[in-house]
Design a protein around this motif. Structure first.
Motif, PDB file in Angstrom:
ATOM      1  N   THR A 168       0.959  -1.291  -0.003  1.00  0.00           N
ATOM      2  CA  THR A 168      -0.141  -0.012  -0.254  1.00  0.00           C
ATOM      3  C   THR A 168       0.888   1.282   0.069  1.00  0.00           C
ATOM      4  OG1 THR A 168      -1.922  -1.146   1.167  1.00  0.00           O
ATOM      5  CG2 THR A 168      -1.811   1.099   1.415  1.00  0.00           C
ATOM      6  N   ASP A 169       0.603   2.330  -0.801  1.00  0.00           N
ATOM      7  CA  ASP A 169       1.184   3.306  -0.836  1.00  0.00           C
ATOM      8  C   ASP A 169       0.888   4.377   0.199  1.00  0.00           C
ATOM      9  OD1 ASP A 169       2.732   5.612  -1.709  1.00  0.00           O
ATOM     10  OD2 ASP A 169       2.310   5.574  -3.636  1.00  0.00           O
ATOM     11  N   LEU A 170       1.773   4.524   1.131  1.00  0.00           N
ATOM     12  CA  LEU A 170       1.338   5.760   2.109  1.00  0.00           C
ATOM     13  C   LEU A 170       2.089   6.585   2.314  1.00  0.00           C
ATOM     14  CD1 LEU A 170       0.483   2.710   4.976  1.00  0.00           C
ATOM     15  CD2 LEU A 170      -1.236   4.484   4.301  1.00  0.00           C
ATOM     16  N   GLN A 171       2.988   7.052   1.249  1.00  0.00           N
ATOM     17  CA  GLN A 171       3.755   8.109   1.093  1.00  0.00           C
ATOM     18  C   GLN A 171       3.037   9.383   1.858  1.00  0.00           C
ATOM     19  OE1 GLN A 171       7.000   7.946  -2.055  1.00  0.00           O
ATOM     20  NE2 GLN A 171       5.333   6.629  -2.780  1.00  0.00           N
ATOM     21  N   ASN A 172       3.696  10.377   2.680  1.00  0.00           N
ATOM     22  CA  ASN A 172       3.256  11.513   3.046  1.00  0.00           C
ATOM     23  C   ASN A 172       1.829  11.200   4.001  1.00  0.00           C
ATOM     24  OD1 ASN A 172       5.402  12.890   1.949  1.00  0.00           O
ATOM     25  ND2 ASN A 172       4.322  12.466  -0.182  1.00  0.00           N
ATOM     26  N   ALA A 173       1.540  10.223   3.989  1.00  0.00           N
ATOM     27  CA  ALA A 173       0.141   9.928   4.973  1.00  0.00           C
ATOM     28  C   ALA A 173       0.353  10.327   6.419  1.00  0.00           C
ATOM     29  CB  ALA A 173      -0.425   8.660   4.815  1.00  0.00           C
ATOM     30  N   ASN A 174      -0.830  10.592   7.060  1.00  0.00           N
ATOM     31  CA  ASN A 174      -0.712  11.113   8.387  1.00  0.00           C
ATOM     32  C   ASN A 174      -1.155   9.763   9.213  1.00  0.00           C
ATOM     33  OD1 ASN A 174      -0.751  12.297  10.824  1.00  0.00           O
ATOM     34  ND2 ASN A 174      -2.263  13.944  10.541  1.00  0.00           N
ATOM     35  N   LEU A 175      -0.557   9.294   9.832  1.00  0.00           N
ATOM     36  CA  LEU A 175      -0.700   8.020  10.793  1.00  0.00           C
ATOM     37  C   LEU A 175      -0.541   8.529  12.354  1.00  0.00           C
ATOM     38  CD1 LEU A 175       1.229   5.209   8.705  1.00  0.00           C
ATOM     39  CD2 LEU A 175      -1.175   5.653   8.794  1.00  0.00           C
ATOM     40  N   ALA A 176      -0.648   9.837  12.492  1.00  0.00           N
ATOM     41  CA  ALA A 176      -0.772  10.205  13.882  1.00  0.00           C
ATOM     42  C   ALA A 176      -1.796   9.417  14.793  1.00  0.00           C
ATOM     43  CB  ALA A 176      -0.790  11.674  14.181  1.00  0.00           C
ATOM     44  N   GLU A 177      -1.306   8.833  15.852  1.00  0.00           N
ATOM     45  CA  GLU A 177      -2.086   8.213  16.812  1.00  0.00           C
ATOM     46  C   GLU A 177      -3.112   7.192  16.185  1.00  0.00           C
ATOM     47  OE1 GLU A 177      -3.776  10.805  20.171  1.00  0.00           O
ATOM     48  OE2 GLU A 177      -2.966  12.415  19.007  1.00  0.00           O
ATOM     49  N   THR A 178      -2.593   6.462  15.132  1.00  0.00           N
ATOM     50  CA  THR A 178      -3.514   5.565  14.536  1.00  0.00           C
ATOM     51  C   THR A 178      -3.110   4.093  15.076  1.00  0.00           C
ATOM     52  OG1 THR A 178      -3.181   6.318  12.440  1.00  0.00           O
ATOM     53  CG2 THR A 178      -3.488   4.139  12.408  1.00  0.00           C
ATOM     54  N   LEU A 179      -4.355   3.241  15.447  1.00  0.00           N
ATOM     55  CA  LEU A 179      -4.462   2.046  15.853  1.00  0.00           C
ATOM     56  C   LEU A 179      -3.806   1.118  14.935  1.00  0.00           C
ATOM     57  CD1 LEU A 179      -4.685   0.791  18.711  1.00  0.00           C
ATOM     58  CD2 LEU A 179      -6.944   0.281  18.403  1.00  0.00           C
ATOM     59  N   ALA A 180      -2.721   0.441  15.110  1.00  0.00           N
ATOM     60  CA  ALA A 180      -2.098  -0.406  14.323  1.00  0.00           C
ATOM     61  C   ALA A 180      -1.534  -1.663  14.780  1.00  0.00           C
ATOM     62  CB  ALA A 180      -0.828   0.127  13.285  1.00  0.00           C
ATOM     63  N   LEU A 181      -2.263  -2.320  15.409  1.00  0.00           N
ATOM     64  CA  LEU A 181      -1.940  -3.622  16.327  1.00  0.00           C
ATOM     65  C   LEU A 181      -2.263  -4.730  15.408  1.00  0.00           C
ATOM     66  CD1 LEU A 181      -3.382  -2.896  19.841  1.00  0.00           C
ATOM     67  CD2 LEU A 181      -1.085  -2.157  18.800  1.00  0.00           C
ATOM     68  N   ARG A 182      -1.437  -5.675  15.084  1.00  0.00           N
ATOM     69  CA  ARG A 182      -1.652  -6.946  14.117  1.00  0.00           C
ATOM     70  C   ARG A 182      -1.777  -6.523  12.678  1.00  0.00           C
ATOM     71  NH1 ARG A 182      -6.230  -8.697  14.494  1.00  0.00           N
ATOM     72  NH2 ARG A 182      -7.092  -7.313  16.012  1.00  0.00           N
ATOM     73  N   THR A 183      -1.223  -5.318  12.396  1.00  0.00           N
ATOM     74  CA  THR A 183      -1.598  -4.568  10.916  1.00  0.00           C
ATOM     75  C   THR A 183      -0.388  -5.102  10.187  1.00  0.00           C
ATOM     76  OG1 THR A 183      -2.752  -2.774  11.977  1.00  0.00           O
ATOM     77  CG2 THR A 183      -1.729  -2.699   9.814  1.00  0.00           C
ATOM     78  N   HIS A 184      -0.716  -5.543   8.923  1.00  0.00           N
ATOM     79  CA  HIS A 184       0.113  -5.953   7.991  1.00  0.00           C
ATOM     80  C   HIS A 184       0.800  -4.692   7.086  1.00  0.00           C
ATOM     81  CE1 HIS A 184       0.417 -10.491   8.537  1.00  0.00           C
ATOM     82  NE2 HIS A 184      -0.647  -9.957   9.237  1.00  0.00           N
ATOM     83  N   PHE A 185       2.085  -4.262   7.305  1.00  0.00           N
ATOM     84  CA  PHE A 185       2.656  -3.138   6.420  1.00  0.00           C
ATOM     85  C   PHE A 185       3.360  -3.779   5.273  1.00  0.00           C
ATOM     86  CE2 PHE A 185       1.285  -0.513  10.038  1.00  0.00           C
ATOM     87  CZ  PHE A 185       0.415   0.302   9.427  1.00  0.00           C
ATOM     88  N   THR A 186       3.623  -5.045   5.257  1.00  0.00           N
ATOM     89  CA  THR A 186       4.520  -5.845   4.559  1.00  0.00           C
ATOM     90  C   THR A 186       4.801  -4.958   3.051  1.00  0.00           C
ATOM     91  OG1 THR A 186       4.192  -7.828   5.821  1.00  0.00           O
ATOM     92  CG2 THR A 186       5.444  -8.053   3.682  1.00  0.00           C
ATOM     93  N   GLY A 187       5.801  -4.510   3.113  1.00  0.00           N
ATOM     94  CA  GLY A 187       6.010  -4.055   1.680  1.00  0.00           C
ATOM     95  C   GLY A 187       5.276  -2.539   1.109  1.00  0.00           C
ATOM     96  N   ALA A 188       4.926  -2.018   2.378  1.00  0.00           N
ATOM     97  CA  ALA A 188       4.205  -0.847   2.116  1.00  0.00           C
ATOM     98  C   ALA A 188       5.164   0.398   1.810  1.00  0.00           C
ATOM     99  CB  ALA A 188       3.412  -0.625   3.323  1.00  0.00           C
ATOM    100  N   PHE A 189       4.712   1.604   1.159  1.00  0.00           N
ATOM    101  CA  PHE A 189       5.641   2.721   0.856  1.00  0.00           C
ATOM    102  C   PHE A 189       5.178   3.695   1.978  1.00  0.00           C
ATOM    103  CE2 PHE A 189       4.710   0.373  -2.797  1.00  0.00           C
ATOM    104  CZ  PHE A 189       5.992   0.150  -3.438  1.00  0.00           C
ATOM    105  N   LEU A 190       6.253   3.888   3.111  1.00  0.00           N
ATOM    106  CA  LEU A 190       5.865   4.826   4.033  1.00  0.00           C
ATOM    107  C   LEU A 190       6.798   6.080   4.033  1.00  0.00           C
ATOM    108  CD1 LEU A 190       5.423   2.610   7.147  1.00  0.00           C
ATOM    109  CD2 LEU A 190       3.842   4.079   6.284  1.00  0.00           C
ATOM    110  N   THR A 191       7.528   6.700   2.902  1.00  0.00           N
ATOM    111  CA  THR A 191       8.309   7.766   3.053  1.00  0.00           C
ATOM    112  C   THR A 191       7.492   8.882   3.084  1.00  0.00           C
ATOM    113  OG1 THR A 191       9.900   6.510   1.351  1.00  0.00           O
ATOM    114  CG2 THR A 191      10.008   9.056   1.396  1.00  0.00           C
ATOM    115  N   GLY A 192       7.799   9.644   4.220  1.00  0.00           N
ATOM    116  CA  GLY A 192       7.315  11.116   4.331  1.00  0.00           C
ATOM    117  C   GLY A 192       6.087  10.881   5.211  1.00  0.00           C
TER     118      GLY A 192
END
Length: 497
Positions: free
Chosen positions: A364-388
């Motif tokens: 998943t492309d999450l570049q420049n996304a705002n994940l502030a205080e996001t609840l991400a337990l048991r979440t799969h970010f495998t191969g995700a794009f998180l730059t910025g």
């Protein structure tokens, strides 16, 4: 499940294939159909209630109601619209004619005006505020004013009060009838036809009265109700939250006799390009429908399916799951729990406070996304794009999958503050290694300074409540502008929330 075996090979289970078959009205209730292939099948009216459909493939399947149910729904909706409009206009016709022929009318025009005002307020309130408590309060106020006017002019309070109230209720019924037609049988001509017939009958009734004025008034009311009904139907098709009640009723009516997945286990099932109008995904009384990691990519007419209180009930979330495109969109506090967002485009999306627990965001492309205080337990970010991306106080633990994340840098505070690394870029695998180490710490961020006396008391209370968990303060950082970060050491398995 079918199976094959030979002397050289052990028994191997094969998935059941119904690909391309006509399965209208078939009963699969409670069956184990794990991995079954229903791609391209006609499953209109089929019953999958409480079935196990883990990994089942419904790509391109056609769900919904059979033709005989479509005809039945049309007839019921048409008759409902006709009757409700008849009642609404007929009550107005009787009352207006009575006023025009009464001695009281000769002495005062206020009772007649009161009736017209109530009708105008009912139509205005529904058009502007929908079927909400605010609209009902407006209508009740208008009726109260009408009663007061009628009392002041010595006209029977019961007549002026009860008839407009009946008109308001009947008008609401007429709108619901229109929505049932629009949602269950989307034929605009049928809606217009229903109200045209109702209006014609109303005018005919008015003609029976000797006073010509009644006909004109009733004709005006019939025309206003017709326009209002078409307007509300249009707003419902746009998923206007003010008309959510009417929409829910219409969708529920449309799902009667349709394909049922009530209480089914649809974990990892695929509905790509499937037609899902008039399909029921609601829960049963004893069992919830499981939609864990269900793929809705490019599904058609999912907005006309009955989805209960699942994550699909949110129109923004539903559109994201279907289109996979959430670029620069807002999903603040959105419930995306156990959603399938693999390969979605969420560049620049605002996911602050969103619940991504158990969701899968692989590639998943999450570049420049705002994940502030996001609840991400048991979440799969495998191969995700998180730059910025902004990762301020996001809630992850040892069950969060960060393998092969593609990331050059992130921000630890909103508004692109606290860049990591401070200069340069993460080398391949460095992001994953860094945040796996961070899993042993908790960042407490205070934006307006710290009341240290209160902090120490609260920290001691938490330590006392978690005697089996070793908690120590690792560092205290003053970021300036009143921002203070207190980093606490905690084991990865600790309940950080």
């Amino acid at each position: 499940m079918s199976s094959i075996s030979s002397p050289l090979h052990p028994t191997v289970a094969l998935p059941i294939s119904f690909a391309g078959q006509r399965l209208r009205g078939r009963n699969f209730k409670g069956q184990d159909l794990t991995g079954a292939d229903f791609s391209g099948a006609d499953i209109r009216g089929a019953n999958f209630t409480n079935a196990v459909l883990q990994g089942a493939n419904f790509t391109g399947a056609k769900a919904g109601v059979q033709k005989r149910w479509v005809v039945g729904q049309f007839v019921v909706s048409f008759v409902l619209s006709l009757i409700s409009n008849f009642i609404a206009v007929y009550t107005n016709a009787i009352f207006v004619a009575a006023l025009l022929t009464s001695d009281g009318f000769k002495q005062s025009i206020y009772p007649g005006l009161a009736v017209l005002i109530v009708n105008a307020v009912v139509i205005y309130a529904i058009a502007r505020q929908g079927f909400t408590s605010k609209a009902m309060a407006t209508i009740a106020f208008a009726i109260a004013v009408a009663i007061a006017i009628a009392t002041a002019t010595a006209i029977a309070t019961a007549i002026v009060g009860v008839v407009p109230l009946a008109t308001a209720i009947a008008g609401a019924m007429a709108i619901v009838g229109a929505i049932a037609v629009i949602v269950a049988v989307p034929i605009a001509v049928a809606v217009a036809g229903a109200f045209t017939v109702a209006g014609a009958i109303a005018v005919a009734i008015a003609g029976a009265f000797t006073v010509a004025g009644a006909g004109r008034v009733v004709g005006a009311v019939a025309g206003a109700v017709l326009l209002l009904s078409l307007y509300v139907a249009w707003r419902v098709s746009k998923e206007d939250e003010r008309f959510v009640l009417a929409r829910s009723i219409g969708v529920a009516l449309g799902a009667i006799g349709g394909t049922s997945f009530r209480g089914a286990d649809l974990t990892n099932a695929k509905f790509s390009q499937a037609i899902l109008k008039s399909t029921n995904f609601n829960h049963t009384k004893r069992k919830q429908t499981c939609l864990t990691h269900t793929c809705w990519k490019d599904a058609k007419k999912l907005d006309r399916a009955r989805v209960g209180d699942s994550i699909l009930s949110n129109s923004a979330v539903r559109k994201l799951l279907v289109s996979g495109n959430g670029i620069n969109q807002s999903y603040i506090r959105a419930n995306l729990r156990e959603a399938n967002l693999n390969g979605a485009k969420l560049n620049g999306a605002n996911l602050k406070w969103a619940d991504l627990s158990g969701a899968t965001l692989q590639q998943t492309d999450l570049q420049n996304a705002n994940l502030a205080e996001t609840l991400a337990l048991r979440t799969h970010f495998t191969g995700a794009f998180l730059t910025g991306a902004c990762l301020e106080a996001w809630n992850i633990d040892s069950t969060t999958y960060l393998e092969d994340v593609d990331c050059q840098f992130v921000y630890l505070l909103e508004d692109q503050q606290e860049r990591r690394p401070s200069s340069g870029y993460f080398s391949p695998g460095e992001f994953t290694k860094l945040f796996q180490e961070v899993l042993s710490t908790i960042d407490l961020i205070f934006r307006n300074g710290v009341d240290w006396k209160a902090f120490v008391a609260a920290f001691q209370t938490v330590q006392g409540d978690n005697e089996d968990t070793e908690l120590t303060i690792q560092s205290i950082e003053n970021k300036g502008d009143g921002v203070v970060v207190v980093r606490v050491n905690a084991p990865p398995e600790a309940d950080k929330a």
